[in-house]
Every structure is written in C-alpha cells, then in structure tokens.
Design an enzyme around this catalytic site. Structure first.
Site, PDB file in Angstrom:
ATOM      1  N   VAL A  77       0.868  -1.169   0.000  1.00 13.12           N
ATOM      2  CA  VAL A  77       0.000   0.000   0.000  1.00 13.12           C
ATOM      3  C   VAL A  77       0.911   1.227   0.000  1.00 13.12           C
ATOM      4  O   VAL A  77       2.082   1.129   0.383  1.00 13.12           O
ATOM      5  CB  VAL A  77      -0.916  -0.046   1.260  1.00 13.12           C
ATOM      6  CG1 VAL A  77      -0.116  -0.186   2.548  1.00 13.12           C
ATOM      7  CG2 VAL A  77      -1.853   1.147   1.362  1.00 13.12           C
ATOM      8  N   VAL A 216       6.955  -4.455  -9.785  1.00 13.68           N
ATOM      9  CA  VAL A 216       8.247  -4.653 -10.441  1.00 13.68           C
ATOM     10  C   VAL A 216       8.649  -6.122 -10.306  1.00 13.68           C
ATOM     11  O   VAL A 216       8.506  -6.729  -9.243  1.00 13.68           O
ATOM     12  CB  VAL A 216       9.312  -3.734  -9.800  1.00 13.68           C
ATOM     13  CG1 VAL A 216      10.706  -4.082 -10.288  1.00 13.68           C
ATOM     14  CG2 VAL A 216       8.973  -2.285 -10.082  1.00 13.68           C
ATOM     15  N   HIS A 493      10.169  -7.006  12.428  1.00 17.14           N
ATOM     16  CA  HIS A 493      11.305  -6.137  12.127  1.00 17.14           C
ATOM     17  C   HIS A 493      12.266  -6.828  11.172  1.00 17.14           C
ATOM     18  O   HIS A 493      13.479  -6.682  11.271  1.00 17.14           O
ATOM     19  CB  HIS A 493      12.005  -5.735  13.429  1.00 17.14           C
ATOM     20  CG  HIS A 493      11.134  -4.944  14.346  1.00 17.14           C
ATOM     21  ND1 HIS A 493      11.421  -4.717  15.673  1.00 17.14           N
ATOM     22  CD2 HIS A 493       9.953  -4.310  14.106  1.00 17.14           C
ATOM     23  CE1 HIS A 493      10.449  -3.980  16.212  1.00 17.14           C
ATOM     24  NE2 HIS A 493       9.549  -3.736  15.288  1.00 17.14           N
TER      25      HIS A 493
HETATM   26  C1  LIG Z   1       2.360  -5.405  11.811  1.00 16.13           C
HETATM   27  C2  LIG Z   1       3.637  -4.615  11.915  1.00 16.13           C
HETATM   28  C3  LIG Z   1       3.817  -3.755  12.971  1.00 16.13           C
HETATM   29  C4  LIG Z   1       4.988  -3.015  13.060  1.00 16.13           C
HETATM   30  N1  LIG Z   1       5.089  -2.091  14.052  1.00 16.13           N
HETATM   31  C5  LIG Z   1       6.147  -1.263  14.069  1.00 16.13           C
HETATM   32  C6  LIG Z   1       6.201  -0.189  14.991  1.00 16.13           C
HETATM   33  O1  LIG Z   1       5.269   0.036  15.776  1.00 16.13           O
HETATM   34  N2  LIG Z   1       7.292   0.606  14.986  1.00 16.13           N
HETATM   35  C7  LIG Z   1       8.329   0.401  14.127  1.00 16.13           C
HETATM   36  O2  LIG Z   1       9.313   1.138  14.207  1.00 16.13           O
HETATM   37  N3  LIG Z   1       8.308  -0.607  13.238  1.00 16.13           N
HETATM   38  C8  LIG Z   1       7.222  -1.404  13.157  1.00 16.13           C
HETATM   39  N4  LIG Z   1       7.150  -2.371  12.204  1.00 16.13           N
HETATM   40  C9  LIG Z   1       8.278  -2.509  11.250  1.00 16.13           C
HETATM   41  C10 LIG Z   1       8.417  -1.340  10.274  1.00 16.13           C
HETATM   42  O3  LIG Z   1       7.170  -0.798   9.935  1.00 16.13           O
HETATM   43  C11 LIG Z   1       9.183  -1.787   9.028  1.00 16.13           C
HETATM   44  O4  LIG Z   1      10.444  -2.287   9.419  1.00 16.13           O
HETATM   45  C12 LIG Z   1       9.416  -0.658   8.030  1.00 16.13           C
HETATM   46  O5  LIG Z   1       8.195  -0.062   7.661  1.00 16.13           O
HETATM   47  C13 LIG Z   1      10.121  -1.216   6.798  1.00 16.13           C
HETATM   48  O6  LIG Z   1      10.289  -0.198   5.855  1.00 16.13           O
HETATM   49  P1  LIG Z   1      10.881  -0.525   4.416  1.00 16.13           P
HETATM   50  O7  LIG Z   1      10.993   0.769   3.702  1.00 16.13           O
HETATM   51  O8  LIG Z   1      12.081  -1.360   4.567  1.00 16.13           O
HETATM   52  O9  LIG Z   1       9.798  -1.465   3.723  1.00 16.13           O
HETATM   53  P2  LIG Z   1       8.250  -1.254   3.482  1.00 16.13           P
HETATM   54  O10 LIG Z   1       7.715  -0.135   4.295  1.00 16.13           O
HETATM   55  O11 LIG Z   1       7.632  -2.581   3.637  1.00 16.13           O
HETATM   56  O12 LIG Z   1       8.154  -0.777   1.974  1.00 16.13           O
HETATM   57  C14 LIG Z   1       8.290  -1.622   0.868  1.00 16.13           C
HETATM   58  C15 LIG Z   1       7.339  -1.124  -0.212  1.00 16.13           C
HETATM   59  O13 LIG Z   1       7.701  -1.711  -1.451  1.00 16.13           O
HETATM   60  C16 LIG Z   1       6.537  -2.152  -2.102  1.00 16.13           C
HETATM   61  N5  LIG Z   1       6.921  -3.266  -2.963  1.00 16.13           N
HETATM   62  C17 LIG Z   1       7.386  -4.470  -2.576  1.00 16.13           C
HETATM   63  N6  LIG Z   1       7.619  -5.236  -3.663  1.00 16.13           N
HETATM   64  C18 LIG Z   1       7.310  -4.496  -4.737  1.00 16.13           C
HETATM   65  C19 LIG Z   1       7.346  -4.747  -6.129  1.00 16.13           C
HETATM   66  N7  LIG Z   1       7.744  -5.919  -6.617  1.00 16.13           N
HETATM   67  N8  LIG Z   1       6.955  -3.771  -6.980  1.00 16.13           N
HETATM   68  C20 LIG Z   1       6.542  -2.561  -6.507  1.00 16.13           C
HETATM   69  N9  LIG Z   1       6.483  -2.270  -5.180  1.00 16.13           N
HETATM   70  C21 LIG Z   1       6.858  -3.223  -4.314  1.00 16.13           C
HETATM   71  C22 LIG Z   1       5.631  -2.596  -0.968  1.00 16.13           C
HETATM   72  O14 LIG Z   1       4.292  -2.722  -1.385  1.00 16.13           O
HETATM   73  C23 LIG Z   1       5.889  -1.515   0.058  1.00 16.13           C
HETATM   74  O15 LIG Z   1       5.063  -0.408  -0.143  1.00 16.13           O
HETATM   75  C24 LIG Z   1       6.008  -3.157  12.088  1.00 16.13           C
HETATM   76  C25 LIG Z   1       5.820  -4.035  11.029  1.00 16.13           C
HETATM   77  C26 LIG Z   1       4.637  -4.745  10.928  1.00 16.13           C
HETATM   78  C27 LIG Z   1       4.437  -5.664   9.759  1.00 16.13           C
END
Ligand SMILES: Cc1cc2nc3c(=O)[nH]c(=O)nc-3n(C[C@H](O)[C@H](O)[C@H](O)COP(=O)(O)OP(=O)(O)OC[C@H]3O[C@@H](n4cnc5c(N)ncnc54)[C@H](O)[C@@H]3O)c2cc1C
Length: 595
Positions: A77, A216, A493
């Site tokens: 999302v 992607v 995490h």
């Molecule tokens: C239920 C839950 C609760 C959590 N609670 C907390 C909290 O309270 N505090 C905290 O600090 N952390 C929390 N976390 C962890 C934290 O939110 C994540 O570690 C962080 O958001 C990761 O960020 P990111 O940019 O690495 O990945 P993401 O935020 O997951 O971003 C990846 C993005 O890439 C997109 N994507 C993936 N594959 C493709 C593709 N092939 N093509 C196009 N787009 C794609 C995805 O849809 C997504 O939007 C929680 C996680 C979860 C699941």
C-alpha cells in the site's frame, strides 16, 4: 521501487531538485482514512494492504499458529509497512550505530545518523521541546498517544519499584534502561505514515510521478557494463519496461528487495543456478535475515473494565472522542508503554539492555478472538483452549521482545517465477541464547505484572495453559519455552537481507553508499541493508536509511541537469514509459524464465 518507509522519504528528498525526475513504483494501492485509525492497526494484516507472507514451517516454533507457520505481514500500500504498523517510534542506542560504522561503514555512526533522525522529526511532545535530541520542524509527527489508561501508570510505577526510572528512550544521554509511555508516529491521534509525512506535502511537485498497482519483477542490468538500465514491471495486466536515466533505487523491503535482486541475476550463484538463473554477480543476497522475536502468550486478567475492548471502542462516545483526537481509538493496537531492561542472559559488553517490554492495555482476547489473534495466526483450537467463546476479556499484556538476536534466517527463491512467493526461513531459536533470553523476559514480565503496582487491579496471569503445554509444569522454565514455541510472535522487524558492508566483507550486498557491489546505478535503500539490528523497532530506522540515501545520491550527482540517457541494448530502448509488445521476449538479464 516501493513507496514504503524508505521509498517515500527518498522520493521527497530527491524531488527537491526540480531538474530530477522521480518515478515511484508501488505494487499496492492508496492508503485511506481507515488506515489512519490507530486502534485497528492489527486488522490491516487481514486485508489486501498486506502482502500476506508466512514463513516456512519449522519443527519447533509457531506450533499453535495456522499451518504452524508464523505470518510475516508487509505493507502492500502507499506508505508500505508504515501504513499497517503499530506506529511506535524508537531509534535505538548510540552504540548500535557506532557498531555499524565499525563494521566498515563510514558515515553511519550515531553522530552521523542522529541529524538524519532529527531532520525528519516533528516532535509534538511538550516535555521534549527543549531537548537537543528532538526537533519539531520536520514532517514526521511524533506524539504521545493521547489516551492513557490507569494501567499505564501502574506499568511505570511497577518499573520504578524495580529501580527503573521513566526515560525518554530516544535520548542517548539518559539511562539506556527504563520505562516510558510510547512515542508514536501520529498527529492528533491519527497515524502518520510515510505517505502522510513525505508524499502528501509535496504532491504538487511536477517532477514526481507515483505509479500505484505497479509491480516490479526485475531490474534490467546490462551484463556487459554491469549497469542497471531499467526495470521490468506489470501494471493493469500489461508488461512495461521503464528506463532509468540515473539510478534504480530498490526500496521494496527486506523480503521483496532480495527477491527482486535475485530475479535480476544478483545473488548467490549456487542458489540462482538451482532455479535456472546464471548469476550476473555472486553476492549473499537473502542471507542475514534478522527479527526481534517475542511472545504474545502472556495475558493478565484484571477485575475492572479499564482495558480497551471491542465493545469499548465501538461506542458513539469513543467515535466522537476520536474525531477530537482523543480516547481509546487513538491507542495503536492497545500499545501504551515500553520498557528497556536487562535479563540475566545479557552478555553485552557495553551495558545495553537485551530485552524490551511492550505494554498493552489490551490483550489478544480483548476482541473475543475476532481479529487480533488472527493477524498473529493463532488457530481456533489454540485460542479457545485459553479463552471463552464470545468473551471480550478485561486484560492487559506485556510482550517481552529480544533486542539483540543471534539467530539468522534467509530469503530464497522458490523458482524462476517472480510472482511466486520467496521461501522465507527463520529458526528463531536456532541460538539457545535467544531462547533463554526470551524465557527470562517472560519470567520478568510476569514478575512485573504481579508486583504491588498492579495488585489493586488484581492482575492475574491466565491460569489456562497454552494448548500443547498442558503437561508441562505451569510457570516453570519448561512451560515458558513451550509457550514460546507455540505462541511464537514477532514484531515484524525483518531486516538485513541485503547487508551493508565494505567490499572486504564477504557477506555484504551493498557498500556503505548503498550501491550494490559490482553493479552500477543500482542501490538498495530499505530495512534490508541493516547490517545488525539496532535495539529499536525498525520504522524510524528505515526512514533514516532513506534520508541518508538521499544525501548520498545528491552528493553522487552534483550536476543540476540530468545526463543524457546512455545507450540501451535494443529491448530497453523506447520512450520513458512504454507498453510491452506482444510476443516480445522478456528483456531479462541472467534469467531464463519466459512467459
Ligand atoms: C504489523 C507490523 C507492525 C509493526 N510495528 C512497528 C512499529 O510500531 N514501529 C516500528 O518502528 N516498526 C514497526 N514495524 C516494522 C516497520 O514498519 C518496518 O520495518 C518498516 O516499515 C520497513 O520499511 P521498508 O521501507 O524497509 O519497507 P516497506 O515499508 O515494507 O516498503 C516496501 C514497499 O515496497 C513495495 N513493494 C514491494 N515489492 C514491490 C514490487 N515488486 N513492486 C513494486 N512495489 C513493491 C511494498 O508494497 C511496500 O510499499 C512493524 C511491522 C509490521 C508488519
């Protein structure tokens, strides 16, 4: 690629330069006012806003969960996982980042990353307004959860009785151990995700194009020059190839970034060969998966209606309070407090805590088993062996979360179809030290809940044992081990699968400037680059990684005007954005999969 925590902030910072164009590709759809409601944050794990992953079955964990597999939710999302998470805002300890730098990553020490954390922050907590560790000029709001239950006071009091003070856990000058109300990414009691903090404020910039529902499948790398030239994606059931003039930035998260890299020919050569790919670059993609394991298995009943229940948040009063930014609906999944403590297993030479307590004025039975436990994957059999049908309990919980796990997991390809789930493997208790630390955490949590601070509520540990542990002496170490192996929960995490490190590090996938080793114009920027988990939840860390990457990219491309696009091998040529021609072979690099 990916409009998650890291991807949203990079898109913001790079489009500050009007000469640069950013195309942000996101597989999911737009977030909504519903995703802003804190108390129902765990419900989104049951919707299409979640990729819906579960890890592989392991013989000794997740035994009370559906198919004996632990769910690994990830946001699909706008805003990514920041749209479905619990909003807890933590940065970690000074020493955590100093270790990153000592691992061969100059520019990542605490003194280097603190200004990045602060730049984005809009701290709204009155008592921190004069703190040199907080800022209120950014766009990522941080506030106290507006609602506080009497149980939260009891939690702080219980900590003080044990000798812990109340701390600002994001202030490195304060004691690294202590208790606190949570600092949360919300504004006026509503979620602030990456989209709200970093995309909506700049939605009118003409040089930012956001393509939703755009998935992607590969990065197209010219094998001659080892340069990332384009990405292959599907949108509206059509294949497209998008050329990158400057760089491809992979921010698809700790599961999907390694997945995409391996389908692009970047990964362990032996593993890629197993699925029929010839590796363009042999790197340890998918290794080093880290996670903060915990357990939601402790439920403490109380004798008053003070906790958050489904009925309690479904009243008109609760709704009208929420509209004013107050009341129980503003509490993220019921979570109100955090504590950082030491267990007797702590072996950290620098005196950092090894255990976090997450305190919630609610428990898995607060909605009578309707959704909370389903997000965790807890089966009907497991749930109803401990709780009555249809009963919304008045209960609180303390989740002990291990802070410095030694066990490691791995992401692998299932086959050469990029639409198939990767294989997600992790034995959380591979390291006995991790298991014993979790057991100690559970015991300390029970001790805390049974301390005089909670006595006035007559807090009582659910006397019904976890299903599968009936024959183990209740409250013994063996019982707690059994509980951990059955009601295995994590804080999601997941990180570390494209580890950052210098070329001399055989496990490193990206260098300290987040460039994939041996590939030009390709960076990974998200939680997958984390070399070692900080003692923190990972959302703020992912934002910080995005902020850092933007700085690095700005330094790498000082010229104001973009260079002319370089020559592309024929399948990549064409306009910036084009339809894939029928029958055209996939312009894959190092991959043999065809459609
Ligand atoms: C239920 C839950 C609760 C959590 N609670 C907390 C909290 O309270 N505090 C905290 O600090 N952390 C929390 N976390 C962890 C934290 O939110 C994540 O570690 C962080 O958001 C990761 O960020 P990111 O940019 O690495 O990945 P993401 O935020 O997951 O971003 C990846 C993005 O890439 C997109 N994507 C993936 N594959 C493709 C593709 N092939 N093509 C196009 N787009 C794609 C995805 O849809 C997504 O939007 C929680 C996680 C979860 C699941």
């Amino acid at each position: 690629i990916g409009a998650g925590s890291s991807g949203t902030i990079i898109a913001n910072r790079l489009t500050e330069n009007p000469e640069w164009k950013v195309l942000l590709l996101e597989a999911g759809e737009e977030d909504s006012v519903i995703t802003e409601i804190p108390v129902i944050c765990d419900e989104f794990q049951l919707t299409g806003y979640n990729w819906g992953y579960s890890m592989e079955k392991e013989p000794n964990q997740c035994l009370g969960l559906k198919d004996q597999r632990c769910p690994w939710p990830r946001g699909k999302v706008l805003g990514g996982t920041s749209t479905i998470n619990y909003m807890i805002y933590t940065r970690g300890q000074r020493r955590d980042y100093d270790e990153w730098a000592e691992m061969g990553n100059p520019g990542w020490s605490y003194d280097d990353v603190l200004p990045l954390f602060m730049k984005m922050e809009r701290n709204l907590i009155p008592e921190y307004q004069n703190s040199k560790y907080h800022n209120n000029n950014g766009t990522l709001s941080v506030e106290r959860v507006p609602h506080k239950s009497p149980l939260m006071d009891a939690f702080l009091e219980a900590g003080q009785m044990k000798g812990y003070s109340v701390i600002d856990y994001n202030n490195p000058d304060e004691n690294s151990q202590g208790f606190s109300r949570i600092q949360a990414n919300m504004h006026g009691g509503r979620r602030i995700n990456g989209a709200n903090a970093f995309l909506r404020p700049i939605r009118k910039r003409p040089n930012l194009h956001i393509a939703l529902k755009s998935r992607v499948t590969r990065v197209l790398i010219d094998p001659e020059t080892m340069t990332a030239k384009a990405v292959e994606m599907t949108r509206n059931r059509q294949w497209r190839v998008v050329r990158a003039r400057k760089e491809v930035i992979l921010s698809a998260g700790a599961i999907n970034s390694p997945h995409i890299l391996m389908h692009s020919g970047i990964g362990p050569a032996d593993h890629l060969a197993q699925v029929g790919y010839k590796a363009l670059k042999d790197l340890k993609v998918g290794y080093n998966m880290m996670e903060h394991v915990a357990s939601a298995g402790l439920t403490f009943f109380i004798n008053e209606s003070l906790t958050i229940t489904l009925d309690g948040v479904s009243t008109p009063n609760a709704f009208f309070s929420y509209m004013r930014g107050q009341g129980p609906i503003t509490v993220p999944g019921g979570v109100e407090g955090l504590a950082y403590i030491h267990t007797k297993m702590n072996d950290d030479a620098y005196g950092r805590p090894d255990m976090e307590f997450i305190f919630a004025g609610a428990a898995i039975c607060s909605d009578a088993g309707a959704t909370i436990r389903k997000g965790m994957g807890i089966t009907d059999e497991s749930y109803y062996s401990q709780f009555d049908r249809g009963h919304q309990c008045n209960a609180f919980t303390i989740w002990p979360m291990i802070l410095s796990p030694k066990s490691r997991g791995r992401i692998l390809l299932r086959d050469n179809n990029p639409f198939h789930w990767p294989i997600m493997k992790h034995d959380y208790f591979e390291s006995e030290h991790d298991l014993l630390t979790c057991i100690e955490g559970l015991k300390l949590a029970v001790e805390l809940a049974e301390s005089p601070a909670f006595a006035r509520f007559n807090a009582t540990l659910n006397p019904r044992p976890v299903r599968g542990c009936e024959n183990v002496t209740f409250r013994s170490d063996a019982y707690y081990e059994c509980l951990l192996r059955h009601i295995t929960t994590t804080l999601h995490h997941q990180s570390g699968t494209c580890k950052m490190g210098p070329a001399t590090d055989p496990d490193a996938v990206v260098d300290p400037e987040l460039r994939v080793h041996g590939v030009r114009n390709l960076r990974v920027v998200d939680a997958s680059i984390i070399p070692r988990l900080p003692r923190a939840h990972t959302n703020a860390v992912a934002y910080m990684i995005g902020e850092k990457a933007a700085e690095l990219i700005k330094k790498a491309w000082p010229s104001q005007s973009p260079p002319a696009p370089g020559p592309l091998p024929s399948p990549y040529s064409g306009p910036y954005y084009r339809w894939r021609l029928p029958g055209e072979p996939l312009p894959v690099s190092g991959a043999s999969w065809t459609i």
